[in-house]
Write an enzyme that holds these catalytic residues in place. Structure first.
Site, mmCIF file in Angstrom:
data_model
loop_
_atom_site.group_PDB
_atom_site.id
_atom_site.type_symbol
_atom_site.label_atom_id
_atom_site.label_comp_id
_atom_site.label_asym_id
_atom_site.label_seq_id
_atom_site.Cartn_x
_atom_site.Cartn_y
_atom_site.Cartn_z
ATOM 1 N N HIS A 13 -2.006 -1.803 -10.245
ATOM 2 C CA HIS A 13 -2.956 -1.225 -9.318
ATOM 3 C C HIS A 13 -4.201 -2.084 -9.305
ATOM 4 C CE1 HIS A 13 -5.408 1.707 -7.222
ATOM 5 N NE2 HIS A 13 -4.273 2.277 -6.860
ATOM 6 N N HIS A 32 0.878 -1.182 0.000
ATOM 7 C CA HIS A 32 0.000 0.000 0.000
ATOM 8 C C HIS A 32 0.912 1.228 0.000
ATOM 9 C CE1 HIS A 32 -3.428 2.440 0.516
ATOM 10 N NE2 HIS A 32 -3.810 2.130 1.738
ATOM 11 N N ASP A 61 3.041 5.865 -7.014
ATOM 12 C CA ASP A 61 4.251 5.697 -6.208
ATOM 13 C C ASP A 61 5.529 5.624 -7.021
ATOM 14 O OD1 ASP A 61 3.077 5.581 -3.624
ATOM 15 O OD2 ASP A 61 2.226 3.660 -4.196
#
Ligand code: COA
Length: 449
Positions: A315, A274, A371
Site C-alpha cells: 500500500h 487501485h 483487497d
C-alpha cells in the site's frame, strides 16, 4: 484545534549553494508551502525553485478534516472515529452522513436521510435504456462510469455547484441511485430482467434485492450477507487522498457538476492498481491453482523485479497491516461459516502466511491490504469477479462527495494545475518537406502495426 497531523510550527533555514543566499521558510503542520520556494532564484531570469514530486509521493494537495490515516501505525479514522468502531456499530448511511457533515446524525437527521435516499433510488427510464445499449460482455465499471457521467445530462441544475440546495440534492441522488445503476448493470450483463428498487428495504437490503431477486414477490434478506456488505461499504467509504479521490478533486476543481466529477473517480478506480486489485487477487489465486504452488509463485514475484506483483499486498500509505484487512478477515470467517469454506481461501491463507514470513516482503513492509480478502467474500456471495470494483465504487461515492464538497468550500483551493519540468526540444524550425523529415517513430511497417 490539535489534529494528529499537526507537528508544530517553526522555520526551515536553507542556503542555496548556487547563490549563497539564505532563506527562512515557515513550517506549518509539518509542511512548507511550495509557493514559498519561488523566492529562491538562481538569477534574474529564474522563475523560482519548484518541488518535483511525480505521483505526489510527498506532497499535501489540500487541508482535510475528513479521514485520518497513520500508515505506520495502521490507523484509519473517519472524522475522528476509529474505523473498527464504525464498522462494528454504524450503518453505511450514517457513515456517509458523517463523512459529509462531520458529525454522526441524530435520530431525526438519520430518519430524514433514510427517507430522502430511499425515495431517490429510482432512475429515469432513459438511464435504464442507456444501460441496455451495452453489449452482453461490457465491463460493469465501464457501464457505471458512463451512466453516472450521463446523469449530469438528466440534472443540468447540478452544475450550480455553489448553490447548497443543489449540492444537497445531488448528494442524495448520487448516494441513492448508484446502487440502482450498479444493479441494473449487473442484471443486464447476466441477461436477467431489471428489478426496480423496493422502498420497504434498507439501503443494503434493497441493493441485494435488485441484484438477486427472481420470481419471489419480495426479497428475503440474508442478515449475514446484509451485514457483510454494510461493513464492506463502510470500510470502502473513504480513504483520504487516494488516486480516485484526487481525480474527483482535480476534475471537480474546474467547478464541473458532481455527477461528472464522481464519474472521473469511477474511471480512476477502474485501474488494477487501485479498485481493480480485489478482482486481480482472484485472477492471481486462480493462476496459482493449488496451495502447493504458492511458494513457486512467490519466488516468481520476487525474481520479477517488480514486474509481477502479489495482488492485494502493499500500500502506498500503510506500511504495516491495513486496519481494514483485519476487519475483512474476520468478516470472511463469518461469511464462510454461512456459505461453507471457499476452496480458494486455503490458497489465500497460504499465500498470506508465506509472504509475511518472507524477507522480501518484510523488508519492503508489504502486508495484505483491504483487497486481499474482499474479493473472496464477494465471490462467496456470488458476485461475479468483474463486479467487485463496482461495489467499491458504490461505497466510495460517499467519500468522493465529502471530499469534493470540502474542496469546493475551501477558500485556498483553485483549479488544479500542476507544473512540469520540460524535457523536450528547444525551439526548432518546422520542416515543410514531408520526405525530408527524420523518421523518429520508426519505419512504415512499425506504424502499420
Ligand atoms: N508484490 C510484490 N512486490 C511489491 C508489491 C507487491 N504487491 N508492492 C510493492 N512491491 C515492491 C516494489 O516492486 C518495490 O520494490 P523495489 O524497492 O525492489 O523496487 C517496493 O515494493 C516498493 O513498491 P512501490 O511500487 O514503490 O510502492 P507504491 O507505494 O508505489 O505502490 C501499490 C503501492 C499498492 C500500487 C503496490 O504495492 C501494488 O501494486 N500492490 C498490488 C496492487 C494492490 O493490491 N493494490 C491495492 C491497493 S489498496
Amino acid at each position: 484545534m490539535t489534529t494528529p497531523a499537526s507537528t508544530g510550527t517553526g522555520t526551515l533555514d536553507v542556503r542555496d549553494s548556487r547563490t549563497g543566499t539564505q532563506y527562512q521558510l515557515p513550517i506549518t503542520d509539518g509542511t512548507i508551502r511550495a509557493n514559498d520556494l519561488l523566492q529562491i532564484k538562481a538569477g534574474a531570469d529564474d522563475p523560482g525553485l519548484r518541488s518535483y514530486d511525480p505521483a505526489f509521493l510527498n506532497t499535501a494537495s489540500c487541508r482535510s478534516a475528513i479521514t485520518f490515516i497513520d500508515g505506520d501505525k495502521g490507523i484509519l479514522r473517519y472524522r475522528g472515529y476509529p474505523i473498527e468502531q464504525l464498522a462494528e456499530k454504524s450503518t453505511f448511511l450514517e457513515v456517509a452522513y458523517l463523512l459529509r457533515h462531520g458529525e454522526l446524525p441524530t435520530q431525526a437527521q438519520y430518519d430524514e436521510l433514510v427517507y430522502h435516499v430511499t425515495y431517490h433510488t429510482y432512475v429515469h427510464e432513459n438511464i435504464r435504456k442507456f444501460l441496455e445499449g451495452f453489449r452482453y460482455d461490457a465491463h460493469p465499471m465501464s457501464m457505471l462510469c458512463s451512466s453516472v457521467a450521463a446523469l449530469s445530462a438528466f440534472y443540468p441544475d447540478a452544475h450550480h455547484v455553489h448553490d447548497e440546495e443543489q449540492r444537497n440534492i445531488s448528494w442524495i441522488r448520487l448516494i441513492a441511485k448508484l446502487p440502482t445503476m450498479a444493479a441494473f448493470a449487473y442484471r443486464h450483463v447476466k441477461g436477467l430482467p431489471i428489478i426496480y428498487p423496493d422502498n420497504a428495504l434498507t439501503y443494503t437490503e434493497n441493493f441485494l434485492s435488485m441484484i438477486a431477486r427472481m420470481s419471489e414477490p419480495r426479497y428475503e434478506p440474508n442478515p449475514v450477507f446484509t451485514r457483510a456488505l454494510e461493513v464492506l461499504f463502510i470500510l470502502h467509504a473513504d480513504h483520504e487522498q487516494n488516486c480516485s479521490t484526487n481525480a474527483v478533486r482535480a476534475v471537480g476543481s474546474s467547478h464541473v457538476d458532481p455527477f461528472t466529477a464522481v464519474a472521473a473517480g469511477i474511471a480512476a478506480l477502474f485501474g488494477p492498481l487501485h479498485g481493480g486489485a480485489n478482482e486481480a487477487v482472484l485472477y492471481m489465486i486462480k493462476e496459482i491453482g493449488h496451495p502447493k504452488n504458492v511458494k513457486a509463485f512467490v519466488e516468481e514475484v520476487k525474481s520479477g523485479k517488480g514486474e509481477k506483483k502479489l495482488m492485494g499486498f502493499g500500500h502506498r500509505v500503510y506500511k504495516s497491516y491495513d486496519p481494514r484487512a483485519k476487519i475483512v478477515k474476520k468478516l470472511a470467517d463469518e461469511v464462510f461459516a454461512q456459505v461453507g469454506m471457499d476452496k480458494d481461501l486455503e490458497i489465500a491463507l497460504e499465500l498470506e502466511r508465506t509472504a509475511l514470513e518472507d524477507e522480501y516482503f518484510i523488508k519492503r513492509k508489504l502486508y495484505p491490504n483491504v483487497d486481499f480478502y474482499t474479493g473472496l467474500i464477494y465471490r462467496s456471495m456470488a458476485f461475479p469477479t468483474d463486479f467487485f470494483t463496482v461495489l467499491f465504487a458504490v461505497a466510495r461515492t460517499a467519500g468522493w462527495l465529502a471530499q469534493w464538497e470540502e474542496m469546493l468550500l475551501d477558500k485556498e483551493q483553485k483549479i488544479a494545475r500542476p507544473r512540469q519540468i520540460y524535457t523536450g526540444y528547444d525551439e526548432r524550425p518546422y520542416e515543410p518537406r514531408i520526405n525530408e523529415r527524420f523518421p523518429r517513430f520508426g519505419s512504415k511497417d512499425s506504424l502499420r502495426r
